[in-house]
Design an enzyme around this catalytic site. Structure first.
Site, mmCIF file in Angstrom:
data_model
loop_
_atom_site.group_PDB
_atom_site.id
_atom_site.type_symbol
_atom_site.label_atom_id
_atom_site.label_comp_id
_atom_site.label_asym_id
_atom_site.label_seq_id
_atom_site.Cartn_x
_atom_site.Cartn_y
_atom_site.Cartn_z
ATOM 1 N N CYS A 282 1.005 -1.255 0.290
ATOM 2 C CA CYS A 282 -0.030 0.229 -0.256
ATOM 3 C C CYS A 282 0.680 0.785 -0.104
ATOM 4 O O CYS A 282 1.004 2.404 -0.403
ATOM 5 C CB CYS A 282 -1.446 0.155 1.118
ATOM 6 S SG CYS A 282 0.168 -0.264 2.710
ATOM 7 N N GLU A 381 -3.509 3.421 -9.029
ATOM 8 C CA GLU A 381 -2.526 2.104 -8.265
ATOM 9 C C GLU A 381 -2.405 1.518 -9.489
ATOM 10 O O GLU A 381 -3.625 0.200 -8.702
ATOM 11 C CB GLU A 381 -3.325 2.766 -6.786
ATOM 12 C CG GLU A 381 -2.157 1.440 -6.053
ATOM 13 C CD GLU A 381 -3.083 0.866 -4.892
ATOM 14 O OE1 GLU A 381 -4.098 1.143 -4.803
ATOM 15 O OE2 GLU A 381 -2.382 0.431 -3.530
HETATM 16 P P1 NAD Z 1 -9.647 -5.475 -2.193
HETATM 17 O O1 NAD Z 1 -10.487 -3.787 -1.702
HETATM 18 O O2 NAD Z 1 -10.430 -5.912 -3.084
HETATM 19 O O3 NAD Z 1 -9.943 -6.330 -0.414
HETATM 20 C C1 NAD Z 1 -9.737 -6.277 1.220
HETATM 21 C C2 NAD Z 1 -10.594 -7.229 1.518
HETATM 22 O O4 NAD Z 1 -12.503 -6.498 1.494
HETATM 23 C C3 NAD Z 1 -11.109 -8.558 1.591
HETATM 24 O O5 NAD Z 1 -10.986 -9.313 1.809
HETATM 25 C C4 NAD Z 1 -12.428 -8.483 0.368
HETATM 26 O O6 NAD Z 1 -12.952 -9.851 0.299
HETATM 27 C C5 NAD Z 1 -12.862 -7.718 1.489
HETATM 28 N N1 NAD Z 1 -14.426 -7.029 0.156
HETATM 29 C C6 NAD Z 1 -14.700 -6.822 -0.926
HETATM 30 N N2 NAD Z 1 -15.412 -6.741 -0.958
HETATM 31 C C7 NAD Z 1 -16.472 -6.227 0.672
HETATM 32 C C8 NAD Z 1 -17.643 -5.642 0.965
HETATM 33 N N3 NAD Z 1 -18.401 -5.561 -0.272
HETATM 34 N N4 NAD Z 1 -17.597 -5.669 1.469
HETATM 35 C C9 NAD Z 1 -17.309 -5.838 2.441
HETATM 36 N N5 NAD Z 1 -15.465 -6.592 2.770
HETATM 37 C C10 NAD Z 1 -15.760 -6.701 0.714
HETATM 38 O O7 NAD Z 1 -7.999 -5.255 -1.253
HETATM 39 P P2 NAD Z 1 -7.493 -6.195 -1.761
HETATM 40 O O8 NAD Z 1 -7.335 -6.235 -4.039
HETATM 41 O O9 NAD Z 1 -7.445 -7.697 -1.444
HETATM 42 O O10 NAD Z 1 -5.789 -5.593 -1.762
HETATM 43 C C11 NAD Z 1 -4.979 -4.395 -2.769
HETATM 44 C C12 NAD Z 1 -5.843 -3.367 -1.641
HETATM 45 O O11 NAD Z 1 -5.571 -2.383 -0.748
HETATM 46 C C13 NAD Z 1 -4.582 -1.744 -2.536
HETATM 47 O O12 NAD Z 1 -5.678 -0.661 -2.629
HETATM 48 C C14 NAD Z 1 -3.860 -1.651 -0.943
HETATM 49 O O13 NAD Z 1 -3.320 -0.562 -1.709
HETATM 50 C C15 NAD Z 1 -4.987 -1.660 -0.078
HETATM 51 N N6 NAD Z 1 -3.845 -1.617 0.724
HETATM 52 C C16 NAD Z 1 -3.937 -0.717 2.293
HETATM 53 C C17 NAD Z 1 -2.836 -0.717 2.947
HETATM 54 C C18 NAD Z 1 -2.840 -0.103 4.302
HETATM 55 O O14 NAD Z 1 -2.607 -0.044 4.919
HETATM 56 N N7 NAD Z 1 -3.195 1.287 3.941
HETATM 57 C C19 NAD Z 1 -2.245 -2.211 3.347
HETATM 58 C C20 NAD Z 1 -2.425 -3.098 2.453
HETATM 59 C C21 NAD Z 1 -2.933 -2.888 1.120
#
Ligand code: NAD
Length: 489
Positions: A282, A381
């Site tokens: 991230c 991103e």
């Molecule tokens: P994502 O948003 O697709 O998924 C994250 C989580 O949300 C998963 O467990 C997913 O199943 C869940 N999810 C999906 N739809 C949902 C809904 N409708 N309701 C509730 N939960 C739901 O993210 P990803 O592709 O797995 O990860 C990448 C993203 O995470 C990138 O944007 C990255 O920058 C971010 N990230 C941020 C940090 C931070 O600390 N700021 C750290 C790591 C990753």
């Protein structure tokens, strides 16, 4: 094939359904994961809700909660190789990084263990005679913790650690992309001796498991890490339960390199910022802003360093760059890089799959010079090993470019000019500014973003308070009868 289980109410169980997880290094299915669906998620929340007031947990002293967390930390430290091997198999993240990160995760839990009995209420100097007033700080309730697939043990530690120290109970939803490490971690929760229902670890898909969890009426707190689009769903879901919510989202973090910087050190930091974890971080420093008179020399150094990165099997210690976590993710990166080149970005290195890697989701470390070009790689991103470079002439232009993003998670500044560093620290809109360093983290230092990078902070002393709420208590200390009932006291 390995088969993983959910951990609900202190029991390991199969899901009502299951799905396959692929090893990104080979593209082959390596494990079968349980899918909690709506029903399993509902049961997990109910278990956490029951456990919240169960004397087995609710009557523990804060010190006893801390001791459980210390025990968990020791178990993590003793299980680093096993946990790291699973995380590497499921996410493709190199074993060097998963091993060192998980070893450090133990220290995160130790930090929160130590905080458990330092959560204090307050005695208030009330302005009314014959009254005492004080504040109790109580655990907020059931926490829904949602993590993405990258760095799950770390991202869950900054949620579970403070929540458990404060006395909350939890349902943690591991990412469906790579739930293996979190589901295996449940073993350690069990062994540490947390009472049944205090921590429940499940996985499933966003629309069912994620939505059920974040809209559940028994949930009081949502701690979400993921992308901004999913975060919008989470906020909409939380309109149902009005849970206190924190969002740790993505970024398009700038690294600003001035000509007076220690050039080799800055180049190493840029490599760390964008190619470590195959750019799936991230805080990836995905936008390099480099002073114009340094640009060509700096790109030469970077291209050389990128060419020396050892690409390979992420389970091998010498590997420095593993695959992307999913095929979909690689396809998306390929499309955005192609569109950027079409828009006029100059490919300095990479821009394709490495030769000799027919299996797995590999992509070469890639540098695009986007100076003077409207390149999609500068704005989106990518979550991959793709660096977009922009040149600047002076400090004002550097600052303008650094802030030209709706995100605001991290940033880096490389200069030997201390006064300039201070000016930029003050003016960059981001939750983290690293000066002459990059990608350093600690449980002691808060972590979180501005703008589309979310709100709330994880880590640091105050983060534990986000898992509590205050209760104001009033006590009349005189035997006088209650006075005029029609006048507010
Ligand atoms: P994502 O948003 O697709 O998924 C994250 C989580 O949300 C998963 O467990 C997913 O199943 C869940 N999810 C999906 N739809 C949902 C809904 N409708 N309701 C509730 N939960 C739901 O993210 P990803 O592709 O797995 O990860 C990448 C993203 O995470 C990138 O944007 C990255 O920058 C971010 N990230 C941020 C940090 C931070 O600390 N700021 C750290 C790591 C990753």
């Amino acid at each position: 094939m390995r088969k993983f289980q959910h951990y609900i109410d202190g029991r390991f169980e199969e899901g009502p359904a299951s799905f396959e997880s692929r090893n990104p290094a080979t593209g082959e299915v390596w494990a079968l994961m349980p899918d909690a669906g709506r029903d399993g998620t509902d049961r997990a929340v109910k278990a956490a809700h029951r456990a919240f007031t169960d004397p087995a947990w609710a009557d523990l002293t804060a010190t006893q909660r801390g001791k459980l967390l210390y025990r968990l930390a020791d178990l993590i430290a003793a299980n680093v190789p096993a946990l790291a091997a699973i995380e590497t198999a499921d996410t493709g993240k190199i074993i060097r990084e998963t091993s060192s990160q998980i070893a450090y995760v133990a220290d995160y839990y130790r930090y929160y263990a130590g905080l458990a009995d330092k959560i204090q209420g307050a005695y208030l100097p009330i302005d009314k005679p014959g009254m005492e007033a004080w504040l109790r700080r109580e655990p907020i309730g059931v926490v829904a913790a949602i993590v993405p697939w990258n760095s799950q043990l770390f991202l869950s530690a900054v949620k579970l650690g403070p929540a458990l120290a404060a006395g909350c109970t939890i349902v943690l939803k591991a990412s469906e992309e790579a739930p293996g490490p979190m589901l295996d971690f449940a073993r350690l929760i069990h062994e540490a001796g947390f009472p049944p229902g205090v921590v429940n670890i499940i996985t499933g898909f966003g629309a069912e498991c994620g939505a059920t969890l974040t809209s559940h009426p028994l949930v009081s707190r949502i701690a979400f890490t993921g992308g901004p689009e999913t975060a919008r769903h989470v906020l909409r879901n939380s309109a149902a339960n009005l849970a206190v919510t924190s969002l740790e989202l993505g970024g398009k973090s700038p690294i600003v390199v001035f000509s007076d910087a220690d050039i080799d050190s800055a180049a190493n930091a840029v490599v760390a910022g964008i190619f470590a974890a195959t750019g799936q971080s991230c805080v990836a420093g995905s936008r390099l802003l480099v002073q114009r008179d340094l640009k060509d020399r700096f790109l030469e150094i970077l291209a050389r360093k990128a060419g020396q990165i050892r690409i390979g099997d992420p389970q091998q210690k010498e590997t420095e760059l593993g695959p992307l976590a999913t095929e979909r993710q690689r396809d998306r990166i390929e499309k955005i890089v192609a569109a950027s080149v079409t828009a006029g970005a100059r490919l300095i290195t990479g821009g394709k799959r490495p030769d000799g890697f027919d299996r797995g989701f590999y992509y070469l470390p890639t540098i695009l010079d986007c100076t003077g070009v409207n390149s999609p790689s500068v704005d989106e991103e990518l979550f991959g090993p793709v660096l977009s470079v922009l040149a600047f002439d002076d400090e004002d232009e550097a600052l303008r470019l650094a802030n030209a993003t709706p995100y605001g998670l991290a940033s880096g500044v490389f200069t030997r000019d201390l006064a300039r560093a201070h000016r930029l620290v003050r003016k960059i809109r981001a939750g983290i500014v690293w000066v002459n360093t990059y990608r350093a983290i600690s449980p002691i230092v808060p972590f979180g973003g501005y703008g589309l990078s979310g709100f709330g902070r994880e880590g640091g002393l105050d983060s534990i308070l986000d898992y509590t709420r205050t209760k104001s208590v009033w006590l009349k200390t005189t035997d006088d009868p209650f006075p005029d009932p029609f006048v507010m006291r």
